[in-house]
Every structure is written in structure tokens, then in C-alpha cells.
Design an enzyme around this catalytic site. Structure first.
Site, PDB file in Angstrom:
ATOM      1  N   LEU A   1       0.662  -0.747   0.185  1.00 47.36           N
ATOM      2  CA  LEU A   1       0.208   0.230  -0.177  1.00 47.36           C
ATOM      3  C   LEU A   1       0.641   1.281  -0.059  1.00 47.36           C
ATOM      4  O   LEU A   1       0.595   2.340   0.245  1.00 47.36           O
ATOM      5  CB  LEU A   1      -0.559   0.091   0.968  1.00 47.36           C
ATOM      6  CG  LEU A   1      -1.960  -0.973   1.151  1.00 47.36           C
ATOM      7  CD1 LEU A   1      -2.938  -1.239   2.119  1.00 47.36           C
ATOM      8  CD2 LEU A   1      -2.509  -1.455   0.336  1.00 47.36           C
ATOM      9  N   CYS A   2       2.155   1.103  -0.029  1.00 50.46           N
ATOM     10  CA  CYS A   2       2.868   2.329  -0.022  1.00 50.46           C
ATOM     11  C   CYS A   2       2.880   2.890  -1.119  1.00 50.46           C
ATOM     12  O   CYS A   2       2.999   1.769  -2.666  1.00 50.46           O
ATOM     13  CB  CYS A   2       4.227   2.348   0.614  1.00 50.46           C
ATOM     14  SG  CYS A   2       4.825   2.017   2.269  1.00 50.46           S
ATOM     15  N   HIS A   3       3.064   4.158  -1.643  1.00 51.87           N
ATOM     16  CA  HIS A   3       3.017   4.618  -3.026  1.00 51.87           C
ATOM     17  C   HIS A   3       4.361   5.048  -3.511  1.00 51.87           C
ATOM     18  O   HIS A   3       5.560   4.716  -2.844  1.00 51.87           O
ATOM     19  CB  HIS A   3       2.729   6.455  -3.267  1.00 51.87           C
ATOM     20  CG  HIS A   3       1.626   6.050  -3.268  1.00 51.87           C
ATOM     21  ND1 HIS A   3       0.699   6.084  -1.662  1.00 51.87           N
ATOM     22  CD2 HIS A   3       0.239   6.178  -3.824  1.00 51.87           C
ATOM     23  CE1 HIS A   3      -0.295   6.265  -1.559  1.00 51.87           C
ATOM     24  NE2 HIS A   3      -1.014   6.617  -2.677  1.00 51.87           N
TER      25      HIS A   3
ATOM     26  N   MET B   1       7.331   6.066   6.036  1.00 52.31           N
ATOM     27  CA  MET B   1       7.957   4.583   5.781  1.00 52.31           C
ATOM     28  C   MET B   1       9.494   4.278   4.686  1.00 52.31           C
ATOM     29  O   MET B   1      10.098   3.438   5.445  1.00 52.31           O
ATOM     30  CB  MET B   1       6.738   4.081   4.903  1.00 52.31           C
ATOM     31  CG  MET B   1       5.356   3.650   5.612  1.00 52.31           C
ATOM     32  SD  MET B   1       5.604   2.553   7.098  1.00 52.31           S
ATOM     33  CE  MET B   1       6.707   1.247   6.603  1.00 52.31           C
ATOM     34  N   GLU B   2       9.391   4.979   3.808  1.00 56.28           N
ATOM     35  CA  GLU B   2      10.732   4.950   3.304  1.00 56.28           C
ATOM     36  C   GLU B   2      11.866   4.894   3.971  1.00 56.28           C
ATOM     37  O   GLU B   2      12.876   4.661   4.064  1.00 56.28           O
ATOM     38  CB  GLU B   2      11.131   6.010   2.325  1.00 56.28           C
ATOM     39  CG  GLU B   2      10.231   6.165   1.011  1.00 56.28           C
ATOM     40  CD  GLU B   2       8.834   6.399   0.610  1.00 56.28           C
ATOM     41  OE1 GLU B   2       8.100   5.581   0.536  1.00 56.28           O
ATOM     42  OE2 GLU B   2       8.538   6.193   2.388  1.00 56.28           O
TER      43      GLU B   2
ATOM     44  N   ASP C   1      24.736  -8.547   8.680  1.00 53.38           N
ATOM     45  CA  ASP C   1      25.278  -8.897   7.348  1.00 53.38           C
ATOM     46  C   ASP C   1      26.576  -9.387   6.966  1.00 53.38           C
ATOM     47  O   ASP C   1      27.496 -10.384   7.230  1.00 53.38           O
ATOM     48  CB  ASP C   1      24.423  -8.893   5.898  1.00 53.38           C
ATOM     49  CG  ASP C   1      24.799  -9.719   4.738  1.00 53.38           C
ATOM     50  OD1 ASP C   1      24.528 -10.996   4.632  1.00 53.38           O
ATOM     51  OD2 ASP C   1      25.964  -9.598   3.902  1.00 53.38           O
TER      52      ASP C   1
END
Length: 273
Positions: A74-76, A112-113, A127
Site C-alpha cells: 500500500l505504499c506509493h 515509511m521510506e 550481514d
């Protein structure tokens, strides 16, 4: 236009931001990875077998920010104008801190980014170092601040507290004597604070409200919603299925009793972008 994360069947859907204004938006997120002191020294000295740890994690964070829409439903897809990923070495806690800033001019925010970039940068640090330390721990991934859009400025004050500093004309309606009954003299009731989040805030046109318990027809959540519906634009947004509610940071279902001084948070079941 009605914005919603749910379609007519109650299914998740991407918010339509077509008619939202394009504004300058920025978000800062942080994270931290804890490791053994010897691992930290090897990282600082460039002695780990996979090479330049911080440079690789920085690239990974930037790439993650640009591809957030592929990872989070749902993120653009956003055209970011700036992504920075910085690190701090803390020998006292034997950890590496990550700080990400994302910026753009768009119709939706970049929280969110920034959070995705901070998370992926931390994972990349893991990692790159796991060959010598598999016991590392990632934590403290959180939004520090954001700006832009109708919700205005958000700033983290300290652990566990978020401060929302919004523009009153767009996002805040406070109950005034002309719109309510006054509390009885000597009652000294504490107000119930009501906060609206994500797309629900956009639809209602308000970020927060305050109401005294005596202003409600009954000290219940259903009565509070009725009170709110009389004071906001698009009150039908409060009737959407599966609307989520928290009272004093605890999730509740159905109707619940309210007390003076409570904080009520209302938000849609699915958010993104």
C-alpha cells in the site's frame, strides 16, 4: 473525494492521493545494532572479511528507501529528491547507530521510506559482520521527526513520547464554550484527549480534539464518537468497518467506558505510504 484504505468490501486498498496538495516533506528515522566490542573495533579498523561495512550499509539504506513501495504493501512509489544515511560509533554501548533522512516534494509522506532505509541499513550491518559475531542485536528503529502535509511537524521528545505540532487551521479543532456545555462549577474535570491518525485524520480534517466527560451523553466510546461526528467534516469516516481504537495506549474492541484524563486514539486498520 473520499480517501480510504478500504474498499466497499472492507478490503485493503491504496490511498488515492490524486487531489492532495504537493508539499515539501521530510522524515528522519534511526536504528541501532549492538555487537561485541571486538567486532566494533574490527568494523572501525576495516578488518572485517566482507570489506567496507559502512559504505555498503549506506548504499543498502539508500536503495531500500527508493524501493520501499516494493516491500511495504500500500505504499506509493515516490520520487525521492534526497536520501542520506549516516552512522555513529558508540563504544560505550558497543553499537553502531543509523540515522536516515528522506526528503521530497509530493502528495504523501516519507516516514515509511526513512524507517525502511534505517531497518535495511541495520540488517546490512548485521550481514557484513555476522561472520565474526552472530549474536548481534538490532533495535531502536523508530521515527524521530517528520514534516510536511496537513499533519505538520512531528518531533520525538524522549523515549516513548511523540509530540505532534500541527497547524490549527487545518488539523486541530478544540472544543470551545460556544460549542459545548460548561463543566459544573467545582468539578475540575480533566479533558479526554482524542487523537486521529493516518488517513482518518485526513478525512476528518482534524488531528486532535479535547472533550470533558460531562459533555458526553455517557462516559463511553460510542458517545465520544457521536460527539466527534458532530464536529468534523466527513463524520462517516468514523463508521468504517474495523476502525481501530486505543485507550491510554491499550487496544480496545467494541464499546468501552471512559474516564477523565483518558487519551483515545482512533486510526484505520491498514496504513501505508
Amino acid at each position: 473525494m473520499t480517501l480510504t484504505h478500504l474498499n466497499a468490501r472492507g478490503e485493503a486498498s491504496m490511498v488515492d492521493v490524486t487531489d492532495k496538495s504537493t508539499t515539501q516533506r521530510e522524515a528522519v528515522a534511526t536504528g541501532r545494532i549492538f555487537m561485541q566490542p571486538a567486532t566494533l573495533e574490527q568494523l572501525v579498523d576495516g578488518e572485517l572479511p566482507k570489506g567496507d561495512v559502512l559504505a555498503t550499509a549506506r548504499i543498502a539504506g539508500i536503495q531500500a528507501a527508493k524501493r520501499t513501495h516494493e516491500l511495504i504493501p500500500l505504499c506509493h512509489a515516490l520520487m525521492l529528491s534526497k536520501v542520506s544515511v549516516d552512522f555513529d560509533i558508540d563504544r560505550d554501548t558497543s553499537s553502531v547507530g543509523v540515522r536516515v533522512m528522506c526528503r521530497l516534494a509530493a502528495q504523501t509522506g516519507v516516514e515509511m521510506e526513512a524507517l525502511t532505509a534505517a531497518s535495511v541499513a541495520c540488517l546490512t550491518l548485521y550481514d557484513m559482520c555476522k561472520a565474526v559475531d552472530r549474536g548481534m542485536e538490532i533495535g531502536e528503529v523508530r521515527l524521530e521527526r517528520k514534516s510536511g502535509g496537513r499533519s505538520g511537524e512531528w518531533q520525538r521528545r524522549h523515549e516513548g513520547e511523540i509530540h505532534a505540532d500541527t497547524t490549527a487551521d487545518d488539523d486541530e479543532i478544540l472544543a470551545t464554550p460556544s460549542k459545548r456545555h460548561e463543566a459544573a462549577p467545582g468539578s475540575h474535570q480533566e479533558a479526554i484527549e482524542i487523537r486521529f491518525f493516518a488517513e482518518l485524520r485526513e478525512r476528518l480534517g482534524v488531528a486532535k480534539l479535547s472533550v470533558l466527560p460531562g459533555q458526553l451523553s455517557s462516559p463511553t466510546l460510542s458517545a465520544l464518537k457521536m460527539w466527534v461526528s458532530e464536529r468534523v467534516s466527513h463524520p462517516e469516516a468514523l463508521d468504517q468497518p474495523r476502525l481501530l481504537c486505543a485507550i491510554n495506549h491499550d487496544m480496545v474492541q467494541g464499546d468501552s467506558a471512559l474516564n477523565a484524563g483518558d487519551e483515545v486514539a482512533l486510526f484505520p486498520p491498514v496504513t501505508g505510504g
